[in-house]
Design an enzyme around this catalytic site. Structure first.
Site, PDB file in Angstrom:
ATOM      1  N   ASP A 143      60.113  27.984 -10.251  1.00  0.00           N
ATOM      2  CA  ASP A 143      59.461  26.814 -10.578  1.00  0.00           C
ATOM      3  C   ASP A 143      58.381  26.679 -11.463  1.00  0.00           C
ATOM      4  OD1 ASP A 143      61.146  25.897  -8.574  1.00  0.00           O
ATOM      5  OD2 ASP A 143      59.616  25.594  -7.137  1.00  0.00           O
ATOM      6  N   HIS A 196      58.046  31.873  -9.670  1.00  0.00           N
ATOM      7  CA  HIS A 196      57.545  31.145 -10.496  1.00  0.00           C
ATOM      8  C   HIS A 196      57.322  31.671 -11.812  1.00  0.00           C
ATOM      9  CE1 HIS A 196      56.302  29.609  -6.309  1.00  0.00           C
ATOM     10  NE2 HIS A 196      56.065  28.456  -6.938  1.00  0.00           N
TER      11      HIS A 196
END
Length: 238
Positions: free
Chosen positions: A48, A190
């Site tokens: 993400d 991430h």
């Protein structure tokens, strides 16, 4: 390091992962010689908040060396200037999705505001990559009825979250995933942190040592026989 193999990963696993990717859903996976059915644990590695040039480019390079696909959920405001990275993701067989334009909680939004957050990001991706579905992962995993109604595709969550943003401790992040991941899991990471990128590659190498294969979220859903319908949440939470 040779192309297509992480440290200590044998050619047999590489071939098996390739066979897995080509085997139609519902058919047994066979060994390279075609003699026996085998059970191969599969997981989806997802990222993400990117793209970010320095960390995402290094991560893609390492994934390509290992011939491992991942799924990236883009923040739209980070796309301009990183178009080449996004093209590279597609060329490497990665799946690309949407994480809103401004990384906002999409629950409680009006349909107009929701469409701006999701639609603007999808438009940017289509301008770069062409037509595609570009599934949604809502920030923080927050979902309400509006999100399900307006998502225009599956809503992708996760089942393993090492909270890699908390302390950037590579050793802890790796252990948090490797010690509890199971067949069919979706791992949340991430790609805007170098510590997370490094941890992700160590996770790939460790799980390949354990016999896991990596697939995209779309491939994982297909392996589990789940249709990618609008509003479907995957993986379902207890």
């Amino acid at each position: 390091m040779g192309r297509g193999k992480g440290p200590g990963v044998g050619l047999g696993l590489l071939v098996m992962c390739f066979v897995l990717a080509l085997t139609p859903v519902g058919e047994p996976v066979q060994s390279a010689g075609g003699e026996a059915e085998v059970e191969v644990p599969v997981v989806a590695l997802t990222f993400d908040d990117g793209p970010r040039w320095d960390t995402t480019s290094w991560l893609l390079e390492q994934l390509e060396l290992r011939e491992v696909p991942a799924t990236f959920f883009m923040v739209g405001s980070r796309i301009p200037g990183n178009e080449d990275l996004i093209r590279q993701m597609k060329e490497q067989g990665c799946q690309i999705g949407v994480h809103t334009y401004d990384h906002v909680d999409v629950t409680g939004l009006s349909q107009t505001d929701f469409d701006l957050q999701i639609g603007k990001t999808r438009t940017l991706l289509r301008e770069i990559l062409g037509e595609g579905n570009y599934w949604l992962r809502p920030p923080y995993g927050f979902v309400d009825q509006g999100v399900r109604t307006w998502s225009d595709g599956p809503i992708i969550l996760w089942s393993v979250d090492p909270e890699d943003w908390k302390d950037h401790d590579v050793e802890r992040i790796v252990a948090s995933v490797v010690e509890r991941v199971e067949d069919g899991d979706v791992i949340l990471m991430h790609d805007i942190y170098q510590s997370s990128a490094e941890a992700a590659i160590r996770i790939v190498d460790a799980l390949e040592e354990k016999g896991f294969c990596f697939v995209t979220v779309e491939q994982l859903m297909a392996r589990q026989g789940i249709a990618p319908e609008a509003g479907v949440i995957f993986p379902e939470r207890p």
